[in-house]
Design a protein around this motif. Structure first.
Motif, PDB file in Angstrom:
ATOM      1  N   GLU A 145      14.981  38.449  18.072  1.00 46.48           N
ATOM      2  CA  GLU A 145      16.561  38.733  17.658  1.00 46.48           C
ATOM      3  C   GLU A 145      17.828  38.377  17.158  1.00 46.48           C
ATOM      4  OE1 GLU A 145      19.097  42.855  19.387  1.00 46.48           O
ATOM      5  OE2 GLU A 145      17.979  41.626  20.603  1.00 46.48           O
ATOM      6  N   CYS A 146      17.441  37.429  17.314  1.00 46.29           N
ATOM      7  CA  CYS A 146      18.791  35.800  17.008  1.00 46.29           C
ATOM      8  C   CYS A 146      18.724  35.993  14.910  1.00 46.29           C
ATOM      9  CB  CYS A 146      18.633  34.876  17.721  1.00 46.29           C
ATOM     10  SG  CYS A 146      19.439  35.045  19.118  1.00 46.29           S
ATOM     11  N   SER A 147      16.516  35.306  15.166  1.00 48.77           N
ATOM     12  CA  SER A 147      16.473  35.108  13.824  1.00 48.77           C
ATOM     13  C   SER A 147      16.214  36.064  12.243  1.00 48.77           C
ATOM     14  CB  SER A 147      15.252  34.898  13.912  1.00 48.77           C
ATOM     15  OG  SER A 147      14.597  34.687  12.718  1.00 48.77           O
ATOM     16  N   ASP A 148      16.268  37.438  12.989  1.00 48.50           N
ATOM     17  CA  ASP A 148      16.268  38.600  12.595  1.00 48.50           C
ATOM     18  C   ASP A 148      17.999  39.016  12.127  1.00 48.50           C
ATOM     19  OD1 ASP A 148      13.685  38.966  12.435  1.00 48.50           O
ATOM     20  OD2 ASP A 148      13.384  39.932  14.150  1.00 48.50           O
ATOM     21  N   ARG A 149      18.702  39.182  12.623  1.00 40.57           N
ATOM     22  CA  ARG A 149      19.835  39.709  13.068  1.00 40.57           C
ATOM     23  C   ARG A 149      21.056  38.538  11.757  1.00 40.57           C
ATOM     24  NH1 ARG A 149      22.912  43.436  16.114  1.00 40.57           N
ATOM     25  NH2 ARG A 149      21.354  44.529  17.602  1.00 40.57           N
ATOM     26  N   TRP A 150      20.757  36.954  12.139  1.00 40.43           N
ATOM     27  CA  TRP A 150      21.407  36.159  11.731  1.00 40.43           C
ATOM     28  C   TRP A 150      20.685  35.335  10.648  1.00 40.43           C
ATOM     29  CZ3 TRP A 150      21.837  33.069  16.376  1.00 40.43           C
ATOM     30  CH2 TRP A 150      23.154  34.181  17.595  1.00 40.43           C
ATOM     31  N   GLY A 151      19.383  36.756  10.082  1.00 37.94           N
ATOM     32  CA  GLY A 151      18.711  35.755   8.821  1.00 37.94           C
ATOM     33  C   GLY A 151      18.481  33.913   9.073  1.00 37.94           C
ATOM     34  N   ILE A 152      17.895  34.197  10.416  1.00 39.92           N
ATOM     35  CA  ILE A 152      18.094  32.192  10.277  1.00 39.92           C
ATOM     36  C   ILE A 152      16.794  32.070  10.448  1.00 39.92           C
ATOM     37  CG2 ILE A 152      18.560  30.511  12.082  1.00 39.92           C
ATOM     38  CD1 ILE A 152      21.175  31.283  11.595  1.00 39.92           C
ATOM     39  N   LYS A 153      15.892  31.433   9.935  1.00 47.74           N
ATOM     40  CA  LYS A 153      14.358  30.935  10.285  1.00 47.74           C
ATOM     41  C   LYS A 153      13.963  29.977  10.978  1.00 47.74           C
ATOM     42  CE  LYS A 153      10.403  28.409   8.382  1.00 47.74           C
ATOM     43  NZ  LYS A 153       9.689  27.660   7.051  1.00 47.74           N
ATOM     44  N   ILE A 154      13.127  30.044  11.645  1.00 48.79           N
ATOM     45  CA  ILE A 154      12.862  29.748  13.376  1.00 48.79           C
ATOM     46  C   ILE A 154      11.549  29.379  13.278  1.00 48.79           C
ATOM     47  CG2 ILE A 154      13.198  29.864  15.917  1.00 48.79           C
ATOM     48  CD1 ILE A 154      15.459  31.159  16.172  1.00 48.79           C
ATOM     49  N   VAL A 155      11.398  28.073  13.378  1.00 49.28           N
ATOM     50  CA  VAL A 155      10.070  27.628  13.675  1.00 49.28           C
ATOM     51  C   VAL A 155       9.541  27.128  15.377  1.00 49.28           C
ATOM     52  CG1 VAL A 155       8.383  25.797  12.142  1.00 49.28           C
ATOM     53  CG2 VAL A 155      10.222  26.259  11.617  1.00 49.28           C
ATOM     54  N   TRP A 156       8.206  28.402  15.394  1.00 46.89           N
ATOM     55  CA  TRP A 156       7.533  28.251  16.954  1.00 46.89           C
ATOM     56  C   TRP A 156       7.327  27.562  17.082  1.00 46.89           C
ATOM     57  CZ3 TRP A 156       8.423  33.217  19.879  1.00 46.89           C
ATOM     58  CH2 TRP A 156       9.749  34.134  19.349  1.00 46.89           C
ATOM     59  N   LEU A 157       6.754  26.835  17.727  1.00 47.98           N
ATOM     60  CA  LEU A 157       5.831  25.338  18.070  1.00 47.98           C
ATOM     61  C   LEU A 157       5.239  25.448  19.472  1.00 47.98           C
ATOM     62  CD1 LEU A 157       7.985  22.449  16.500  1.00 47.98           C
ATOM     63  CD2 LEU A 157       5.793  23.731  15.254  1.00 47.98           C
ATOM     64  N   GLU A 158       3.484  25.538  19.520  1.00 45.57           N
ATOM     65  CA  GLU A 158       2.648  25.410  20.317  1.00 45.57           C
ATOM     66  C   GLU A 158       2.934  23.818  20.056  1.00 45.57           C
ATOM     67  OE1 GLU A 158       2.265  29.044  22.090  1.00 45.57           O
ATOM     68  OE2 GLU A 158       0.837  28.106  21.625  1.00 45.57           O
ATOM     69  N   TRP A 159       2.275  23.224  21.618  1.00 46.74           N
ATOM     70  CA  TRP A 159       1.184  21.519  22.024  1.00 46.74           C
ATOM     71  C   TRP A 159       0.553  22.303  22.113  1.00 46.74           C
ATOM     72  CZ3 TRP A 159      -2.529  20.325  25.437  1.00 46.74           C
ATOM     73  CH2 TRP A 159      -2.523  19.265  26.219  1.00 46.74           C
ATOM     74  N   ARG A 171      17.642  21.632   4.683  1.00 44.20           N
ATOM     75  CA  ARG A 171      17.725  20.002   4.666  1.00 44.20           C
ATOM     76  C   ARG A 171      17.625  19.711   6.753  1.00 44.20           C
ATOM     77  NH1 ARG A 171      22.363  17.489   6.327  1.00 44.20           N
ATOM     78  NH2 ARG A 171      23.948  19.310   5.399  1.00 44.20           N
ATOM     79  N   CYS A 172      17.655  21.439   7.014  1.00 39.71           N
ATOM     80  CA  CYS A 172      17.333  22.093   8.604  1.00 39.71           C
ATOM     81  C   CYS A 172      16.857  22.652   8.842  1.00 39.71           C
ATOM     82  CB  CYS A 172      19.196  22.004   8.694  1.00 39.71           C
ATOM     83  SG  CYS A 172      19.660  22.942  10.514  1.00 39.71           S
ATOM     84  N   VAL A 173      15.966  22.313   9.762  1.00 45.85           N
ATOM     85  CA  VAL A 173      15.137  23.171  10.942  1.00 45.85           C
ATOM     86  C   VAL A 173      15.390  23.240  12.103  1.00 45.85           C
ATOM     87  CG1 VAL A 173      12.316  22.676  11.578  1.00 45.85           C
ATOM     88  CG2 VAL A 173      12.577  21.816   9.479  1.00 45.85           C
ATOM     89  N   VAL A 174      15.342  24.667  12.054  1.00 39.27           N
ATOM     90  CA  VAL A 174      15.641  25.162  14.155  1.00 39.27           C
ATOM     91  C   VAL A 174      13.963  25.513  14.377  1.00 39.27           C
ATOM     92  CG1 VAL A 174      16.733  26.736  15.143  1.00 39.27           C
ATOM     93  CG2 VAL A 174      17.122  26.424  12.524  1.00 39.27           C
ATOM     94  N   SER A 175      13.953  24.466  15.606  1.00 45.30           N
ATOM     95  CA  SER A 175      12.349  24.699  15.885  1.00 45.30           C
ATOM     96  C   SER A 175      12.943  25.657  17.503  1.00 45.30           C
ATOM     97  CB  SER A 175      12.025  23.233  15.984  1.00 45.30           C
ATOM     98  OG  SER A 175      12.541  22.763  16.802  1.00 45.30           O
ATOM     99  N   PHE A 176      11.892  25.654  17.886  1.00 51.91           N
ATOM    100  CA  PHE A 176      11.707  26.620  19.482  1.00 51.91           C
ATOM    101  C   PHE A 176      10.163  26.144  19.335  1.00 51.91           C
ATOM    102  CE2 PHE A 176       9.471  29.687  22.131  1.00 51.91           C
ATOM    103  CZ  PHE A 176       9.706  29.453  23.578  1.00 51.91           C
ATOM    104  N   GLN A 177      10.206  25.145  21.022  1.00 50.56           N
ATOM    105  CA  GLN A 177       8.771  24.453  21.249  1.00 50.56           C
ATOM    106  C   GLN A 177       8.466  25.559  22.756  1.00 50.56           C
ATOM    107  OE1 GLN A 177      10.430  22.920  18.739  1.00 50.56           O
ATOM    108  NE2 GLN A 177      10.849  22.007  20.711  1.00 50.56           N
ATOM    109  N   ASN A 178       7.491  26.348  22.579  1.00 55.61           N
ATOM    110  CA  ASN A 178       6.783  27.494  23.304  1.00 55.61           C
ATOM    111  C   ASN A 178       6.217  26.850  24.483  1.00 55.61           C
ATOM    112  OD1 ASN A 178       6.823  30.762  24.883  1.00 55.61           O
ATOM    113  ND2 ASN A 178       4.793  29.981  23.617  1.00 55.61           N
ATOM    114  N   THR A 179       6.513  26.438  25.612  1.00 58.03           N
ATOM    115  CA  THR A 179       5.684  26.684  26.893  1.00 58.03           C
ATOM    116  C   THR A 179       4.406  27.256  27.659  1.00 58.03           C
ATOM    117  OG1 THR A 179       6.803  26.456  28.708  1.00 58.03           O
ATOM    118  CG2 THR A 179       7.523  24.482  27.762  1.00 58.03           C
ATOM    119  N   GLY A 180       5.126  28.489  26.948  1.00 59.40           N
ATOM    120  CA  GLY A 180       4.274  29.766  27.795  1.00 59.40           C
ATOM    121  C   GLY A 180       4.982  30.045  28.928  1.00 59.40           C
ATOM    122  N   ARG A 181       5.990  29.475  29.342  1.00 60.49           N
ATOM    123  CA  ARG A 181       6.304  29.831  30.523  1.00 60.49           C
ATOM    124  C   ARG A 181       7.351  30.695  30.160  1.00 60.49           C
ATOM    125  NH1 ARG A 181       2.634  31.498  33.250  1.00 60.49           N
ATOM    126  NH2 ARG A 181       4.434  32.614  35.053  1.00 60.49           N
TER     127      ARG A 181
END
Length: 279
Positions: free
Chosen positions: A62-76, A41-51
């Motif tokens: 590395e945080c995702s890999d080492r801690w076994g946490i799914k991080i959703v990468w998003l872009e506009w 029920r929890c989403v971890v998201s990163f919004q990439n601006t490209g900068r």
């Protein structure tokens, strides 16, 4: 010792906004520890601006890999649903999402009109969560206790805001101490607990001193911001600037022609962040 009380997830759907810096990574780690991982029920998201700096993107992965946490990468993106899911490998590294937004708006964001944050980060996250069928949620933001000036009412139509770090009394030095004890770290400078290359590399909320340092140390990254101002000048009769006090071309000239004394002399460059420099 981890203060579990302040990091236990509230009920319902929760999104953890991960900026890719040390503070938000610390927050993610503490929440995962206090809750035995990150539930569905929890989403971890990163919004990439490209900068963002490439080191930031590597750190997120590395945080995702080492801690076994799914991080959703998003872009506009321009087309509906106005977001796309990317990954560490496919994420933009040339500022494309930000540049496309500027071309669509036909003017630049600035201190008073931060549509870049609104579109590239806030609304991109919201659109993704709505696509999951979420109607209401808790938005988790990594603001520390020593950043009281950033705390305010941020509740919106579909979410309420949670500040676990501020509630737990976490400060900049707590973050530095944590990363000093870890087997990995963000590979960007930590200057008295602050990373001047964090978030967008040449963000207009950063100080004149920081932007001049970017022009000196990373001229190719400074060049993108200068190119955006040059482009916007054609639309706005010479007023295409991220900050009214100076243009990126003027910063480039100053770094090239004034020498190191501007960095070594107190007061030569404004040190104030968040657009509050009036000198």
């Amino acid at each position: 010792m981890l203060d579990y009380e302040h990091y236990r997830l509230p009920e319902g759907n929760v999104v953890i906004s991960f900026s890719g810096g040390r503070t938000s990574a610390y927050m993610l780690h503490q929440i995962a520890e206090a809750n035995g991982g990150i539930p569905d029920r929890c989403v971890v998201s990163f919004q990439n601006t490209g900068r963002e700096m490439p080191e930031t993107l590597d750190f997120i992965q590395e945080c995702s890999d080492r801690w076994g946490i799914k991080i959703v990468w998003l872009e506009w993106v321009r087309e509906k649903p106005k977001f796309q899911i990317v990954s560490h490998n496919s994420a933009s590294r040339d500022g494309r999402p930000f540049e496309l937004l500027i071309w669509q708006k036909r003017h630049l964001p600035n201190v008073r009109m931060r549509f870049c944050t609104q579109e590239l980060k806030v609304l991109t996250s919201k659109r993704y969560l709505r696509s999951l069928g979420w109607d209401h949620w808790t938005n988790t933001v990594g603001i520390r206790a020593d950043e009281a000036q950033r705390l305010g009412r941020e509740d919106k139509d579909r979410w309420v805001t949670w500040h676990p770090l501020a509630n737990a009394g976490v400060t900049r030095m707590d973050i530095s101490d944590f990363w000093a004890s870890q087997p990995f770290d963000l590979r960007l400078p930590n200057v008295n607990g602050s990373c001047w290359l964090g978030n967008c590399d040449g963000c207009f909320l950063k100080s004149e001193s920081t932007l001049a340092s970017l022009a000196r140390e990373y001229p190719e990254r400074h060049q993108w911001w200068q190119k955006m101002e040059d482009t916007a000048s054609d639309w706005t009769l010479g007023m295409g600037r991220f900050r009214k006090e100076y243009s990126r071309r003027e910063i480039r000239w100053m770094v090239d022609n004034q020498g190191d004394w501007i960095f070594d002399t107190e007061g030569a460059l404004c040190q104030a962040d968040h657009g509050d420099c009036t000198g």
